[in-house]
Design a protein around this motif. Structure first.
Motif, short mmCIF file in Angstrom:
data_model
loop_
_atom_site.label_atom_id
_atom_site.label_comp_id
_atom_site.label_asym_id
_atom_site.label_seq_id
_atom_site.Cartn_x
_atom_site.Cartn_y
_atom_site.Cartn_z
N ARG A 1 31.99 65.73 76.40
CA ARG A 1 31.60 64.97 75.21
C ARG A 1 30.09 64.79 75.09
O ARG A 1 29.63 64.18 74.14
CB ARG A 1 32.33 63.62 75.21
CG ARG A 1 33.84 63.78 75.04
CD ARG A 1 34.61 62.48 75.23
NE ARG A 1 36.04 62.71 75.05
CZ ARG A 1 36.84 63.23 75.98
NH1 ARG A 1 36.35 63.55 77.17
NH2 ARG A 1 38.12 63.42 75.72
N THR A 2 29.33 65.34 76.06
CA THR A 2 27.87 65.27 75.96
C THR A 2 27.33 66.29 74.96
O THR A 2 26.17 66.21 74.57
CB THR A 2 27.21 65.52 77.33
OG1 THR A 2 27.43 66.88 77.74
CG2 THR A 2 27.75 64.57 78.38
N GLN B 1 36.49 50.88 75.56
CA GLN B 1 35.37 50.20 76.20
C GLN B 1 35.56 48.68 76.17
O GLN B 1 35.28 47.98 77.16
CB GLN B 1 34.06 50.57 75.49
CG GLN B 1 33.67 52.04 75.61
CD GLN B 1 33.03 52.37 76.96
OE1 GLN B 1 33.12 51.61 77.92
NE2 GLN B 1 32.36 53.51 77.02
N LEU C 1 28.81 61.32 73.96
CA LEU C 1 28.75 60.38 75.06
C LEU C 1 27.84 60.92 76.16
O LEU C 1 27.65 62.13 76.27
CB LEU C 1 30.15 60.16 75.66
CG LEU C 1 31.24 59.58 74.76
CD1 LEU C 1 32.53 59.41 75.56
CD2 LEU C 1 30.82 58.25 74.16
N SER C 2 27.31 60.03 76.96
CA SER C 2 26.57 60.47 78.13
C SER C 2 27.56 60.96 79.19
O SER C 2 28.76 60.68 79.12
CB SER C 2 25.72 59.33 78.69
OG SER C 2 26.57 58.33 79.25
N GLN D 1 29.25 57.94 80.65
CA GLN D 1 30.24 57.35 79.75
C GLN D 1 31.51 58.20 79.73
O GLN D 1 32.63 57.67 79.70
CB GLN D 1 29.66 57.24 78.34
CG GLN D 1 28.59 56.17 78.19
CD GLN D 1 27.91 56.24 76.84
OE1 GLN D 1 27.71 57.32 76.25
NE2 GLN D 1 27.54 55.07 76.31
N ASN D 2 31.35 59.51 79.71
CA ASN D 2 32.51 60.41 79.69
C ASN D 2 33.34 60.24 80.96
O ASN D 2 34.57 60.17 80.92
CB ASN D 2 32.05 61.85 79.54
CG ASN D 2 33.17 62.77 79.08
OD1 ASN D 2 34.04 62.38 78.30
ND2 ASN D 2 33.16 64.00 79.57
N ARG E 1 37.57 55.03 71.16
CA ARG E 1 36.66 54.91 72.30
C ARG E 1 36.10 53.50 72.41
O ARG E 1 35.97 52.95 73.51
CB ARG E 1 35.53 55.93 72.19
CG ARG E 1 35.97 57.36 72.35
CD ARG E 1 34.80 58.31 72.20
NE ARG E 1 35.25 59.70 72.14
CZ ARG E 1 34.45 60.74 71.92
NH1 ARG E 1 33.14 60.54 71.75
NH2 ARG E 1 34.94 61.96 71.88
N GLN E 2 35.75 52.92 71.27
CA GLN E 2 35.24 51.55 71.29
C GLN E 2 36.29 50.57 71.78
O GLN E 2 35.99 49.62 72.52
CB GLN E 2 34.75 51.16 69.88
CG GLN E 2 33.49 51.91 69.46
CD GLN E 2 33.12 51.67 68.00
OE1 GLN E 2 33.98 51.26 67.19
NE2 GLN E 2 31.87 51.91 67.65
#
Length: 418
Positions: A327-328, A347, A2-3, A6-7, A343-344
């Protein structure tokens, strides 16, 4: 991976943060009923980044309000419970269970000042030996009556721990079936070897042949096939559920458990292990049989992880990822598809509330909420269950009455106390 953005979106739980607002759409357990049993009891808490006090007033009703008096910022942890609320010990300002100020003893009698003073106040309800809070927008949904909370004739235990890490890495562990054979298999044998215990005491070291996940009404069903098994085995044919957003269901024919992960703040999680042991047929559990409450240790006296029980091993894995997992830098493989799926789902449900809609698992119809039965395999791993000799390798080994519970579940007579 994740970016960074996003994290942060998925891990920040405070007021006004996207995931914080999502989690506020749900009821969360915040204490055991026995913690706040006595009239006049006050318990300080931090939930979803908010400092709060839970109290039982003199009408024997629970309230949950912000910790600070609006007058001078004194903590209400040391307040005075009244018949319909809590009074600040400093200057006597009284707050009702909604956080509305109703009395200011040293202000003019005809003053309307108190009507303009309000601190946070949240709904609380008791069920199954736990106190639940709803901290979201009105109207509050139904408090879900998941089957274990309302099941008759079971012996209940409640374990708890304050985990020094973010809630999401705990939930992602539940979406990771293959750690079973390593963390709770090969690593368990390594720990036993270091302790001089026979390695054959723990036998779940079978390789995963297949893992699967499918969405259902209340979350995600996790499935596995181990070596020597087929898809006819219950661990695949039935599986066990992750209830969105923060609860795992595990167990077998002898005992079923919820693991519930309640964010304290971004870097700490209040974790409950709620277990129902099923007595043998014909054994009646008295209504007054106590629910044992116990703390699950994370560290030993030397500050090292307690790693010779399953839940201790899990906590070691969660905490050593850091207070908030980065998570990056992760590298997910094909065995991590459950983590990706969760995670999806997060979101997707974030977009639901941003669109003004209820997210998944918010229940508003009382008819849907009479007793919500969840799927659960009864013959876990085809190896026998919690009562077949491994109960003391779970968190329940810290229950003060575990030996008595096991005896009762094997056909003994139930006493009215410990």
């Amino acid at each position: 991976m994740l970016s960074k953005e996003q994290n942060e979106r998925l891990t920040q739980v405070g007021p006004g943060k996207p995931t914080g607002e999502l989690l506020r759409r749900y009821w969360h357990p915040i204490a055991a009923s026995s913690d706040i049993e006595k009239i006049g009891t006050i318990k300080k808490l931090k939930i979803l980044g908010e400092e709060l006090v839970l109290f039982r007033d003199k009408s024997n009703t629970l309230g949950l309000v912000g910790d600070k008096c609006a007058h001078r910022g004194v903590s209400l942890e040391y307040g005075i419970p009244e018949k319909c609320g809590i009074r600040c010990q400093y200057h006597g300002w009284l707050y009702d269970r909604d956080g509305q100020c109703t009395e200011q003893p040293n202000e003019p009698e005809n003053s309307t000042f108190k009507s303009r003073i309000k601190i946070s106040g949240y709904k609380v309800e008791e069920m199954g030996g736990l106190v639940f809070a709803y901290m979201g927008p009105a109207p509050a949904p139904e408090l879900p009556k998941w089957d274990l909370f309302v099941q008759d004739n079971v012996l209940r235990t409640i374990g708890y721990a304050e985990i020094p890490c973010n809630w999401l890495q705990i939930m992602e562990n539940s979406m990771d079936p293959t750690h079973l054979e390593w963390l709770h298999g090969h690593y368990f044998q390594h720990v036993f070897e270091q302790q001089g215990r026979p390695q054959d005491e723990w036998k779940i070291t079978k390789h995963h042949l297949k893992i699967g996940f499918n969405e259902f009404e209340y979350g995600i069903i996790k499935r596995r096939v181990l070596e020597g098994q087929t898809e006819e085995n219950e661990d695949w044919a039935v599986g066990h559920p992750i209830v969105f957003p923060n609860m795992l269901r595990v167990g077998d024919s002898g005992a079923h458990s919820f693991q519930i992960r309640v964010p304290i703040d971004d870097e700490h999680t209040l974790h409950f292990w709620y277990t129902c042991f099923v007595p043998m047929e014909g054994v009646k559990v008295p209504d007054n049989y106590p629910i044992s409450l116990y703390e699950c240790p994370i560290f030993d006296a030397n500050g090292k992880f307690v790693n010779d029980y399953i839940d201790g091993q899990d906590m070691m894995a969660w905490v050593t990822q850091g207070a908030i997992a980065d998570r990056t830098t992760e590298r997910l493989g094909t065995s991590d598809k459950g983590i990706i799926m969760f995670r999806q789902m997060l979101q997707r449900e974030l977009k639901q509330i941003e669109n003004g809609e209820d997210p998944k698992c918010v229940i508003r119809d009382p008819r849907q909420n009479e007793n919500i039965k969840l799927p659960q395999e009864e013959d876990k791993f085809s190896e026998g269950g919690l009562l077949s000799g491994v109960a003391k390798d779970w968190n329940t080994r810290y229950a003060p009455n575990l030996d008595e519970i096991i005896e009762l579940c094997k056909g003994g007579k139930v006493s009215s106390g410990l």
